[in-house]
Design an enzyme around this catalytic site. Structure first.
Site, short mmCIF file in Angstrom:
data_model
loop_
_atom_site.label_atom_id
_atom_site.label_comp_id
_atom_site.label_asym_id
_atom_site.label_seq_id
_atom_site.Cartn_x
_atom_site.Cartn_y
_atom_site.Cartn_z
N LYS A 18 0.87 -1.14 -0.05
CA LYS A 18 0.09 0.10 0.09
C LYS A 18 1.01 1.19 -0.09
O LYS A 18 1.61 1.56 1.19
CB LYS A 18 -1.05 0.13 1.15
CG LYS A 18 -1.97 1.16 0.72
CD LYS A 18 -2.52 1.86 2.06
CE LYS A 18 -1.86 2.94 2.64
NZ LYS A 18 -1.79 3.96 1.92
N GLU A 77 10.40 1.41 10.36
CA GLU A 77 11.40 2.38 9.94
C GLU A 77 10.62 3.85 10.11
O GLU A 77 9.78 3.88 9.21
CB GLU A 77 11.97 2.31 8.66
CG GLU A 77 13.00 1.08 8.38
CD GLU A 77 13.54 1.34 7.05
OE1 GLU A 77 14.33 0.10 6.77
OE2 GLU A 77 13.52 1.90 6.40
N CYS A 131 14.23 10.98 6.42
CA CYS A 131 14.29 10.53 7.73
C CYS A 131 15.48 10.49 8.47
O CYS A 131 15.78 10.76 9.62
CB CYS A 131 13.83 8.97 7.66
SG CYS A 131 14.66 7.98 6.60
N GLU A 173 10.46 16.08 15.38
CA GLU A 173 10.66 15.96 13.97
C GLU A 173 9.81 16.99 13.10
O GLU A 173 8.48 16.89 13.27
CB GLU A 173 10.20 14.51 13.54
CG GLU A 173 10.89 14.05 11.96
CD GLU A 173 10.52 12.88 11.48
OE1 GLU A 173 9.41 12.49 11.84
OE2 GLU A 173 11.30 12.26 10.73
P1 NAD Z 1 2.64 8.14 7.55
O1 NAD Z 1 2.86 7.69 9.00
O2 NAD Z 1 1.68 9.20 7.72
O3 NAD Z 1 2.14 7.14 6.63
C1 NAD Z 1 2.89 6.44 5.88
C2 NAD Z 1 2.38 5.14 5.37
O4 NAD Z 1 1.31 4.63 6.16
C3 NAD Z 1 1.02 5.84 4.28
O5 NAD Z 1 1.06 4.80 3.48
C4 NAD Z 1 -0.23 5.96 5.02
O6 NAD Z 1 -1.47 5.73 4.51
C5 NAD Z 1 -0.09 4.70 6.00
N1 NAD Z 1 -0.95 4.47 7.23
C6 NAD Z 1 -1.42 5.79 7.98
N2 NAD Z 1 -2.24 5.41 8.89
C7 NAD Z 1 -2.19 4.13 8.92
C8 NAD Z 1 -2.87 3.03 9.91
N3 NAD Z 1 -3.41 3.39 10.85
N4 NAD Z 1 -2.70 1.70 9.48
C9 NAD Z 1 -1.68 1.36 8.38
N5 NAD Z 1 -1.36 2.38 7.43
C10 NAD Z 1 -1.55 3.59 7.78
O7 NAD Z 1 4.04 8.59 6.91
P2 NAD Z 1 4.27 9.74 5.97
O8 NAD Z 1 3.62 11.27 6.61
O9 NAD Z 1 3.67 9.16 4.87
O10 NAD Z 1 5.81 9.73 5.98
C11 NAD Z 1 6.90 10.52 6.57
C12 NAD Z 1 7.26 9.77 8.04
O11 NAD Z 1 8.00 8.63 7.50
C13 NAD Z 1 8.47 10.77 8.80
O12 NAD Z 1 8.13 10.49 10.10
C14 NAD Z 1 9.54 10.08 8.39
O13 NAD Z 1 10.70 10.24 9.36
C15 NAD Z 1 9.29 8.69 8.22
N6 NAD Z 1 10.26 8.01 7.35
C16 NAD Z 1 11.31 7.13 7.89
C17 NAD Z 1 12.09 6.41 7.23
C18 NAD Z 1 13.03 5.44 7.95
O14 NAD Z 1 13.91 4.79 7.24
N7 NAD Z 1 13.27 5.65 8.97
C19 NAD Z 1 12.09 6.52 5.87
C20 NAD Z 1 11.45 7.46 5.41
C21 NAD Z 1 10.23 8.08 6.03
#
Ligand code: NAD
Length: 504
Positions: free
Chosen positions: A191, A266, A300, A398
């Site tokens: 997804k 992650e 990230c 963050e």
């Molecule tokens: P997010 O958590 O809002 O969304 C990520 C994904 O999770 C999306 O596909 C979203 O639709 C899905 N999602 C949201 N709620 C959900 C639920 N209840 N159940 C299942 N899936 C759900 O994150 P974002 O805003 O898309 O991305 C930014 C974040 O990602 C930042 O915090 C960043 O640090 C982190 N990030 C971490 C890494 C790493 O390797 N540690 C890499 C890239 C981004």
């Protein structure tokens, strides 16, 4: 015609297919709309105009996709690793062939500048190649012997897995999670993030053209709280690999608790780059600027907290400031652009709120803030806050934008305390020419990955992941297989050893 104009022309041709058909789900080898027919709109961050409609999946779509992954599992898992290796290399070839298209589409879908997206597309191919080569040895374990038993340890793929990815570098991150799952012999339901669904569709098309059997990989689009939630709750999904915010990670853990889901997270970061007075300041300044302003700061592993030794603070901040002010903010398809628009007005609101919080908390906005950009999207220029103290929210939380906070320190002990006093622990960066200090400091720094005298340079055999609220588990090398595979021990009696006789 300039390269910029040529890029715009190419993109409008490439987007044509999406504006005609929308972004459909991809289940069991077929492009299909959501069963309900529901869609949502995907906007481009450049001008906030609608690019296309996207399938809005609900539990019925998730069930269909999981069903396909389940049916395809046995055959895919039974395929010799050498065969999986060949297919994954073909996927890498396909990505390389279409890397320009992927980079162009990714740039307009995410607002990330083309110069970084071109590299990210190629890194996607490299991810597939790396894990392709691991596929033949995925099952390997070890043998251990006693006088009466021979133990053989082996691994086998855990089953269909759910992979949920964010919007910051969606193509690269999808390959990073999906390639090891396929190499291990798992089938996948992916997804992608609702803000950036386009390249996930191209990726699965490439995979099937490369010979991946139908149903091995399925993509469902939709909102996290709908499609994502159902996926993490589904009993036939044996593990969930998730990249995104820490708060979402907690939610996924709760959602998966009922079915005892194995999870790999992650998550977020508030990474410290610690610069000591003995460092090569010019190189350190380049690395600081690169790690906070590349990928619009939506990264990230960004070096979002600059911890600078007080004695060189003024000099170093001026060096960083000069570089930051020379960075071009603009249209992501312009080859000269470094910083493009943020992904979405919702995210812009969050970043802007932190700019206000920083000022209210008493920090000085040295440069940056919101700016006008081409198309009217949510542009934020490279931003620096000075006079930041360690208890401020901008020093701990963050922001996920091009915002650097500068915190001075007087001693190694103080630097370490500041570096560790956040809930996150993804990456850390140290700049010093004192090897003993680097050794001691890096051992005590709370982070999953530390780079000394370097920006983030990835080497795929090394473990990637965070501690504290930054994640659970590691990817890369063989670590990915530990997540996507179960380990089994089989013990053979090698002598007629004495068995305890109970009851006669
Ligand atoms: P997010 O958590 O809002 O969304 C990520 C994904 O999770 C999306 O596909 C979203 O639709 C899905 N999602 C949201 N709620 C959900 C639920 N209840 N159940 C299942 N899936 C759900 O994150 P974002 O805003 O898309 O991305 C930014 C974040 O990602 C930042 O915090 C960043 O640090 C982190 N990030 C971490 C890494 C790493 O390797 N540690 C890499 C890239 C981004």
């Amino acid at each position: 015609m300039s390269d910029f104009e040529k890029n715009k022309e190419k993109v409008s041709e490439l987007l044509d297919r999406f504006s005609k058909t929308g972004v459909l789900n991809h289940i069991n080898g077929e492009s299909v709309p959501a069963i309900s027919g529901d869609t949502f709109e995907n906007i481009s961050p450049i001008d906030l105009k609608v690019v296309c409609k996207v399938a809005r999946s609900n539990s019925r779509d998730v069930n269909t996709a999981v069903d396909a992954a389940n049916k395809a599992f046995f055959e895919w898992a039974s395929l010799p690793g050498q065969e999986r290796k060949k297919i994954l290399h073909c996927i890498a070839d396909g990505i390389e062939k279409r890397s320009e298209e992927i980079a162009l589409i990714e740039a307009v879908d995410t607002g990330q500048s083309l110069r970084f997206m071109s590299k990210a597309a190629l890194r996607g191919a490299a991810n597939f190649r790396f894990f392709a080569d691991q596929a033949p040895s995925g099952k390997d374990g070890e043998s251990t012997f006693t006088n009466s038993q021979t133990n053989i340890t082996m691994r086998y793929p855990i089953g269909p897995v759910g992979i949920i990815t964010p919007w910051n570098t969606p193509f690269m991150l999808s390959t990073w999670k999906i390639a090891p799952a396929l190499a291990a012999g798992c089938t996948v339901v992916h997804k992608p993030a609702e803000f950036s669904p386009l390249t996930a569709k191209i990726l699965i098309e490439i995979a099937e053209e490369a010979g991946l059997p139908n149903g091995v990989w399925n993509t469902i689009n939709g909102y996290g709280e709908e499609a994502g939630k159902f996926l993490t709750e589904h009993p036939d999904i044996k593990a969930v690999s998730f990249v995104g915010e820490s708060a979402t990670g907690s939610m996924i853990m709760r959602q998966g608790a009922e079915t005892l889901k194995r999870v790999h997270f992650e998550l977020g970061g508030k990474n410290a780059v610690v610069v000591f007075e003995d460092a090569d300041l010019e190189r350190a300044a380049d690395a600081v600027v690169f790690m906070i302003y590349s990928l619009n700061g939506e990264r990230c592993t960004s070096s979002s907290r600059l911890l600078i030794e007080d004695s060189v603070k003024e000099k170093f901040v001026q060096m960083v400031l000069k570089k930051a002010e020379r960075i071009k903010v603009g249209h992501p398809l312009d080859p000269n652009t470094t910083v493009g628009p943020l992904i979405h007005p919702i995210h812009e609101e969050k970043v802007k709120e932190y700019l206000e919080i920083g000022i209210k908390e008493g920090a000085t906005l040295l440069t940056g803030g919101s700016v006008d950009g081409p198309g009217g999207g949510p542009y934020v220029a490279p931003t620096i806050f000075t006079d930041v103290t360690r208890e401020m929210r901008i020093a701990r939380e963050e922001i996920f934008g091009p915002v650097l906070v500068v915190i001075p320190f007087q001693s190694d002990k103080e630097a370490l305390e500041i570096a560790n006093e956040t809930e996150y622990g993804l990456a850390g960066y140290l700049w010093t020419n004192d090897v003993t200090r680097a050794f001691q400091f890096s051992q005590s720094m709370e982070a999953g990955m530390i780079w000394v005298n370097s920006e983030n340079v990835r080497h795929l055999p090394t473990p990637f992941g965070g501690v504290k609220s930054s994640g659970i588990g590691r990817d890369g090398g063989d670590w990915s297989f530990d997540f996507y595979m179960e380990t089994k021990n089989i013990s053979f009696a090698t002598t007629e050893h004495k068995i305890p006789k109970l009851g006669g």
